[in-house]
Design a protein around this motif. Structure first.
Motif, PDB file in Angstrom:
ATOM      1  N   PRO A   1      -9.515  36.776 -20.935  1.00  0.00           N
ATOM      2  CA  PRO A   1      -9.481  36.357 -22.351  1.00  0.00           C
ATOM      3  C   PRO A   1      -8.341  35.383 -22.621  1.00  0.00           C
ATOM      4  O   PRO A   1      -7.297  35.423 -21.958  1.00  0.00           O
ATOM      5  CB  PRO A   1      -9.257  37.681 -23.084  1.00  0.00           C
ATOM      6  CG  PRO A   1      -8.492  38.518 -22.101  1.00  0.00           C
ATOM      7  CD  PRO A   1      -9.053  38.169 -20.750  1.00  0.00           C
ATOM      8  N   ASN A   2      -8.550  34.514 -23.624  1.00  0.00           N
ATOM      9  CA  ASN A   2      -7.442  33.696 -24.115  1.00  0.00           C
ATOM     10  C   ASN A   2      -6.747  34.454 -25.243  1.00  0.00           C
ATOM     11  O   ASN A   2      -7.148  35.565 -25.616  1.00  0.00           O
ATOM     12  CB  ASN A   2      -7.922  32.315 -24.564  1.00  0.00           C
ATOM     13  CG  ASN A   2      -9.002  32.399 -25.639  1.00  0.00           C
ATOM     14  OD1 ASN A   2      -9.072  33.373 -26.392  1.00  0.00           O
ATOM     15  ND2 ASN A   2      -9.844  31.377 -25.728  1.00  0.00           N
TER      16      ASN A   2
ATOM     17  N   TYR B   1      -8.065  37.860 -27.304  1.00  0.00           N
ATOM     18  CA  TYR B   1      -7.280  39.085 -27.170  1.00  0.00           C
ATOM     19  C   TYR B   1      -6.782  39.552 -28.535  1.00  0.00           C
ATOM     20  O   TYR B   1      -6.794  40.746 -28.841  1.00  0.00           O
ATOM     21  CB  TYR B   1      -6.110  38.860 -26.215  1.00  0.00           C
ATOM     22  CG  TYR B   1      -5.369  40.121 -25.843  1.00  0.00           C
ATOM     23  CD1 TYR B   1      -5.919  41.022 -24.935  1.00  0.00           C
ATOM     24  CD2 TYR B   1      -4.136  40.419 -26.399  1.00  0.00           C
ATOM     25  CE1 TYR B   1      -5.250  42.192 -24.587  1.00  0.00           C
ATOM     26  CE2 TYR B   1      -3.461  41.586 -26.058  1.00  0.00           C
ATOM     27  CZ  TYR B   1      -4.021  42.467 -25.160  1.00  0.00           C
ATOM     28  OH  TYR B   1      -3.359  43.618 -24.828  1.00  0.00           O
ATOM     29  N   SER B   2      -6.380  38.594 -29.362  1.00  0.00           N
ATOM     30  CA  SER B   2      -5.897  38.930 -30.699  1.00  0.00           C
ATOM     31  C   SER B   2      -6.992  39.588 -31.538  1.00  0.00           C
ATOM     32  O   SER B   2      -6.747  40.572 -32.249  1.00  0.00           O
ATOM     33  CB  SER B   2      -5.386  37.665 -31.401  1.00  0.00           C
ATOM     34  OG  SER B   2      -4.977  37.943 -32.714  1.00  0.00           O
TER      35      SER B   2
ATOM     36  N   VAL C   1      -9.500  41.337 -30.517  1.00  0.00           N
ATOM     37  CA  VAL C   1      -9.765  42.690 -30.027  1.00  0.00           C
ATOM     38  C   VAL C   1      -8.704  43.663 -30.504  1.00  0.00           C
ATOM     39  O   VAL C   1      -9.010  44.716 -31.092  1.00  0.00           O
ATOM     40  CB  VAL C   1      -9.859  42.699 -28.486  1.00  0.00           C
ATOM     41  CG1 VAL C   1      -9.790  44.129 -27.961  1.00  0.00           C
ATOM     42  CG2 VAL C   1     -11.159  42.055 -28.037  1.00  0.00           C
ATOM     43  N   VAL C   2      -7.431  43.347 -30.258  1.00  0.00           N
ATOM     44  CA  VAL C   2      -6.377  44.312 -30.581  1.00  0.00           C
ATOM     45  C   VAL C   2      -6.187  44.465 -32.084  1.00  0.00           C
ATOM     46  O   VAL C   2      -5.733  45.521 -32.556  1.00  0.00           O
ATOM     47  CB  VAL C   2      -5.036  43.929 -29.911  1.00  0.00           C
ATOM     48  CG1 VAL C   2      -5.166  43.969 -28.400  1.00  0.00           C
ATOM     49  CG2 VAL C   2      -4.538  42.575 -30.378  1.00  0.00           C
TER      50      VAL C   2
ATOM     51  N   VAL D   1      -0.261  37.596 -31.439  1.00  0.00           N
ATOM     52  CA  VAL D   1      -0.490  37.347 -30.018  1.00  0.00           C
ATOM     53  C   VAL D   1      -0.280  35.864 -29.742  1.00  0.00           C
ATOM     54  O   VAL D   1      -0.864  35.013 -30.414  1.00  0.00           O
ATOM     55  CB  VAL D   1      -1.909  37.757 -29.580  1.00  0.00           C
ATOM     56  CG1 VAL D   1      -2.125  37.473 -28.092  1.00  0.00           C
ATOM     57  CG2 VAL D   1      -2.170  39.225 -29.891  1.00  0.00           C
TER      58      VAL D   1
ATOM     59  N   SER E   1       0.173  32.951 -26.402  1.00  0.00           N
ATOM     60  CA  SER E   1       0.179  32.665 -24.965  1.00  0.00           C
ATOM     61  C   SER E   1       1.570  32.232 -24.527  1.00  0.00           C
ATOM     62  O   SER E   1       2.263  31.501 -25.249  1.00  0.00           O
ATOM     63  CB  SER E   1      -0.822  31.554 -24.633  1.00  0.00           C
ATOM     64  OG  SER E   1      -2.143  31.977 -24.857  1.00  0.00           O
TER      65      SER E   1
ATOM     66  N   CYS F   1      -4.699  44.867 -16.241  1.00  0.00           N
ATOM     67  CA  CYS F   1      -3.943  44.542 -17.455  1.00  0.00           C
ATOM     68  C   CYS F   1      -2.638  45.327 -17.416  1.00  0.00           C
ATOM     69  O   CYS F   1      -2.653  46.553 -17.269  1.00  0.00           O
ATOM     70  CB  CYS F   1      -4.745  44.888 -18.706  1.00  0.00           C
ATOM     71  SG  CYS F   1      -3.881  44.458 -20.241  1.00  0.00           S
TER      72      CYS F   1
ATOM     73  N   TYR G   1      -7.690  49.475 -23.980  1.00  0.00           N
ATOM     74  CA  TYR G   1      -8.165  48.957 -22.697  1.00  0.00           C
ATOM     75  C   TYR G   1      -9.691  48.973 -22.628  1.00  0.00           C
ATOM     76  O   TYR G   1     -10.315  48.041 -22.119  1.00  0.00           O
ATOM     77  CB  TYR G   1      -7.602  49.796 -21.548  1.00  0.00           C
ATOM     78  CG  TYR G   1      -6.207  49.415 -21.092  1.00  0.00           C
ATOM     79  CD1 TYR G   1      -5.753  48.098 -21.173  1.00  0.00           C
ATOM     80  CD2 TYR G   1      -5.351  50.368 -20.557  1.00  0.00           C
ATOM     81  CE1 TYR G   1      -4.484  47.747 -20.747  1.00  0.00           C
ATOM     82  CE2 TYR G   1      -4.080  50.031 -20.121  1.00  0.00           C
ATOM     83  CZ  TYR G   1      -3.647  48.716 -20.217  1.00  0.00           C
ATOM     84  OH  TYR G   1      -2.400  48.379 -19.778  1.00  0.00           O
TER      85      TYR G   1
ATOM     86  N   THR H   1     -10.897  46.109 -24.541  1.00  0.00           N
ATOM     87  CA  THR H   1     -10.514  44.857 -23.891  1.00  0.00           C
ATOM     88  C   THR H   1     -11.481  44.493 -22.773  1.00  0.00           C
ATOM     89  O   THR H   1     -11.718  43.314 -22.493  1.00  0.00           O
ATOM     90  CB  THR H   1      -9.087  44.969 -23.312  1.00  0.00           C
ATOM     91  OG1 THR H   1      -8.182  45.319 -24.358  1.00  0.00           O
ATOM     92  CG2 THR H   1      -8.637  43.656 -22.694  1.00  0.00           C
TER      93      THR H   1
ATOM     94  N   ILE I   1      -2.491  39.890 -17.750  1.00  0.00           N
ATOM     95  CA  ILE I   1      -3.809  40.269 -17.252  1.00  0.00           C
ATOM     96  C   ILE I   1      -4.092  39.408 -16.030  1.00  0.00           C
ATOM     97  O   ILE I   1      -4.053  38.178 -16.097  1.00  0.00           O
ATOM     98  CB  ILE I   1      -4.912  40.082 -18.314  1.00  0.00           C
ATOM     99  CG1 ILE I   1      -4.543  40.810 -19.614  1.00  0.00           C
ATOM    100  CG2 ILE I   1      -6.250  40.580 -17.781  1.00  0.00           C
ATOM    101  CD1 ILE I   1      -5.547  40.624 -20.733  1.00  0.00           C
TER     102      ILE I   1
END
Length: 304
Positions: free
Chosen positions: A148-149, A153-154, A156-157, A167, A169, A199, A242, A245, A301
């Motif tokens: 994920p970029n 990821y942002s 999801v969490v 989040v 990078s 992860c 997780y 994710t 990750i």
């Protein structure tokens, strides 16, 4: 072909060893261990092709040995030679990666049929060309995994918390002793029961993400970070994260999403963990995660 026999009974060690010797496998080396703890020490140095383990042993059982091998990401084939017949325990071991069960007492043919799929087709140590080919194959496999970029990821969490998790990078980060314990999430392709991605949450990011999912106050989260100890409920929250994710990691070669195998708390360094942090930027993504009032931490990750 290197085979490690793990059994607290010297008599059973001898029976299994003689069975292997009678089968006539070429270039076979055999070592013995009396329990899981001794087996781990041998495995780290000797790296056997196959471990034949009893289930019931003092100190560390066969199942505990398998669990520890998974936690340390030691990719060793493990089969059980045991009196254990409980379906629930057998299913537990097979789900954790056990390759087969041979029940005591056994005959030579049963033992042979169980282990023959794990005998290398070519005896002797790998050549330089074989090593290079395997390394290239490993790199190709890693490139098949879509990670994920920061945006994915942002989403999801932040989809499961009222606290906003920022989040961003960042450049690849090294492993820091001050960031232990790390919480490792291991992910596999459902068609290939091997670890394809890992992860890694450091103590700070695990506390930030887990704390946000649990709705904890900032003081409690900062206290956990300072204590260098993750409570069970916070680890459980990270495990739930997780599982979600895994939906944003994919194996391009099979077309399957990855799924979580396990989450393991690591309190000290080991060789496989050090190698993960040495992976190039083409096989990993690194993020900084932060919550106002909590602090910030790092997430790595890695495709494997």
């Amino acid at each position: 072909m290197r085979i490690l026999i793990v059994d607290d009974s010297r008599a059973m060690q001898t029976i299994v060893r003689r069975g292997l010797e009678k089968a006539g496998y070429q270039d076979m080396e055999i070592r013995l261990a009396n329990d899981g703890i001794e087996a781990l020490d041998i495995i780290r140095v000797w790296e056997p092709n196959l471990v034949l383990s009893d289930w019931h042993m003092p100190g560390m059982t066969g199942m505990e040995l398998l669990t520890e091998l998974n936690r340390q990401m030691l990719s060793i084939n493990v089969g059980f030679v045991t009196t254990e017949t409980s379906n629930s325990r057998i299913n537990q071991a097979m789900s954790a990666g056990a390759k087969f069960f041979v029940h005591k007492p056994f005959d030579l043919e049963t033992l042979h049929k169980a282990i023959v799929p794990f005998i290398p087709s070519q005896s002797g140590p790998p050549s330089k060309e074989q090593d290079e080919t395997e390394e290239q194959g490993s790199k190709r496999d890693a490139m098949d995994i879509v990670l994920p970029n920061a945006s994915a990821y942002s989403k999801v969490v932040n989809g499961f918390t009222n606290q906003e998790i920022f989040v961003e990078s960042i450049e690849p980060i090294p492993m820091y002793e001050d960031n232990f314990p790390y919480l490792l999430g291991l992910f596999s392709d459902e068609a290939q029961q091997v670890v394809r991605a890992v992860c890694i949450l450091d103590i700070q990011s695990a506390s930030v993400i887990g704390g946000a999912l649990l709705g904890m106050d900032g003081e409690s989260v900062r206290r956990i970070i300072a204590s260098k100890s993750l409570p069970k409920e916070l680890i459980g929250a990270c495990q739930r994260m997780y599982r979600v994710t895994s939906a944003i990691m994919r194996n391009q070669s099979t077309g399957h999403d990855l799924h979580m195998l396990s989450a393991n708390l690591v309190t000290q360094s080991f060789p496989k963990l050090e190698l993960l942090f040495q992976k190039p930027a083409s096989q990993r993504v690194d993020f900084e995660v932060a919550v106002s009032g909590y602090g910030q931490g790092n997430v790595t990750i890695v495709a494997s």
